[in-house]
Design a protein around this motif. Structure first.
Motif, short mmCIF file in Angstrom:
data_model
loop_
_atom_site.label_atom_id
_atom_site.label_comp_id
_atom_site.label_asym_id
_atom_site.label_seq_id
_atom_site.Cartn_x
_atom_site.Cartn_y
_atom_site.Cartn_z
N LYS A 157 82.51 43.98 46.06
CA LYS A 157 82.19 45.24 45.38
C LYS A 157 82.97 46.40 46.02
O LYS A 157 83.53 47.24 45.31
N ALA A 158 83.01 46.42 47.35
CA ALA A 158 83.77 47.48 48.05
C ALA A 158 85.25 47.39 47.72
O ALA A 158 85.91 48.41 47.47
N ALA A 159 85.78 46.17 47.68
CA ALA A 159 87.20 46.00 47.33
C ALA A 159 87.46 46.44 45.91
O ALA A 159 88.49 47.09 45.62
N ALA A 160 86.56 46.15 45.00
CA ALA A 160 86.73 46.55 43.60
C ALA A 160 86.72 48.07 43.46
O ALA A 160 87.52 48.64 42.71
N GLU A 161 85.83 48.72 44.20
CA GLU A 161 85.78 50.19 44.14
C GLU A 161 87.04 50.80 44.72
O GLU A 161 87.58 51.78 44.18
N THR A 162 87.54 50.23 45.81
CA THR A 162 88.79 50.73 46.42
C THR A 162 89.96 50.56 45.46
O THR A 162 90.75 51.48 45.26
N VAL A 163 90.07 49.39 44.87
CA VAL A 163 91.15 49.12 43.91
C VAL A 163 91.03 50.06 42.72
O VAL A 163 92.02 50.58 42.22
N ASP A 164 89.80 50.30 42.28
CA ASP A 164 89.55 51.19 41.14
C ASP A 164 90.06 52.59 41.45
O ASP A 164 90.76 53.22 40.64
N LYS A 165 89.75 53.11 42.66
CA LYS A 165 90.18 54.45 43.05
C LYS A 165 91.70 54.52 43.14
O LYS A 165 92.34 55.46 42.66
N ILE A 166 92.30 53.51 43.78
CA ILE A 166 93.76 53.49 43.94
C ILE A 166 94.44 53.40 42.58
O ILE A 166 95.43 54.09 42.31
N ALA A 167 93.91 52.56 41.70
CA ALA A 167 94.51 52.38 40.38
C ALA A 167 94.45 53.67 39.57
O ALA A 167 95.43 54.05 38.92
N LYS A 168 93.32 54.36 39.61
CA LYS A 168 93.18 55.61 38.85
C LYS A 168 94.07 56.70 39.42
O LYS A 168 94.69 57.45 38.67
N SER A 169 94.16 56.78 40.76
CA SER A 169 95.00 57.82 41.37
C SER A 169 96.48 57.49 41.19
O SER A 169 97.32 58.39 41.22
N GLY A 170 96.80 56.24 40.96
CA GLY A 170 98.19 55.84 40.76
C GLY A 170 98.62 55.94 39.31
O GLY A 170 99.74 55.55 38.98
N GLY A 171 97.75 56.40 38.44
CA GLY A 171 98.12 56.58 37.05
C GLY A 171 97.79 55.41 36.14
O GLY A 171 98.19 55.40 34.97
N LEU A 172 97.05 54.45 36.63
CA LEU A 172 96.66 53.30 35.80
C LEU A 172 95.55 53.76 34.84
O LEU A 172 94.71 54.58 35.20
N SER A 173 95.57 53.27 33.63
CA SER A 173 94.56 53.67 32.65
C SER A 173 93.17 53.23 33.12
O SER A 173 93.03 52.28 33.89
N GLY A 174 92.16 53.93 32.60
CA GLY A 174 90.78 53.60 32.94
C GLY A 174 90.40 52.18 32.54
O GLY A 174 89.69 51.49 33.25
#
Length: 189
Positions: A157-174
């Motif tokens: 869960k922690a890894a998913a949240e981290t990846v989610d934050k990085i992906a959104k800040s990197g311009g990946l779509s929601g």
């Protein structure tokens, strides 16, 4: 304590053959006796093959053991299917094996309680002690496994949240970030 059964005193190859034939249930007891006499003529001529009643008694005990093993295996499969855990399937399988051994210990206790067995009270106490030790080991193992699985889910869960934050800040779509999150959490589900 009573003496060993006729089958327990047989050579290992003969005993293994009898157990295999009893487990498959492919022959009646009478057919099995004829088969044993043909397959092991030296033992037959020496009068060392078991009687029909000995085969029946041994087969009944073997059936109880096989039923206990099947029951514990089915229970382990149902638990794993319902829980959906796959963090440490090997440990779960080992726990199921310990459960099978515990069933074996309980069956031995029941057999020791049988008036025909003439079990020594000291042996019975030793078997009870062994069963208690196995129960304690199984309980500790189960608790440790559940703790490990909870930690694995928390890390995922922690890894998913981290990846989610990085992906959104990197311009990946929601949607893409959510798909990645679901994939990571799916591993721990």
């Amino acid at each position: 304590m009573g003496r060993k059964s006729t089958i327990a005193r047989l050579p290992l190859d003969v005993k293994a053959y009898i157990e295999a034939m009893l487990a498959t249930g492919a022959q009646t007891l009478d057919e099995l006796i004829v088969d044993l006499q043909a397959r092991f003529p030296a033992a037959s001529h020496g009068g060392n093959l078991p009687s029909r009643s000995a085969l029946h008694r041994y087969g009944s005990k073997l059936d109880r053991r096989l039923s206990a093993i099947k029951a514990s295996t089915e229970a382990a499969k149902l638990i794993q299917a319902q829980a959906g855990d796959d963090q440490d399937a090997r440990s779960e399988a080992l726990t199921a094996l310990v459960q099978t051994e515990l069933f074996e210990a309980i069956l031995s206790l029941q057999e020791a309680d049988d008036p025909e067995s003439k079990a020594d009270p000291g042996e019975r106490v030793a078997m009870l002690s062994s069963a208690a030790k196995n129960i304690a080991t199984l309980t500790r193992s189960s608790i440790g496994l559940k703790q490990f699985q909870a930690q694995a889910r928390a890390r995922a869960k922690a890894a998913a949240e981290t990846v989610d934050k990085i992906a959104k800040s990197g311009g990946l779509s929601g949607d893409a970030a959510e798909q990645i999150r679901r994939e990571i959490l799916g591993i721990a589900a």
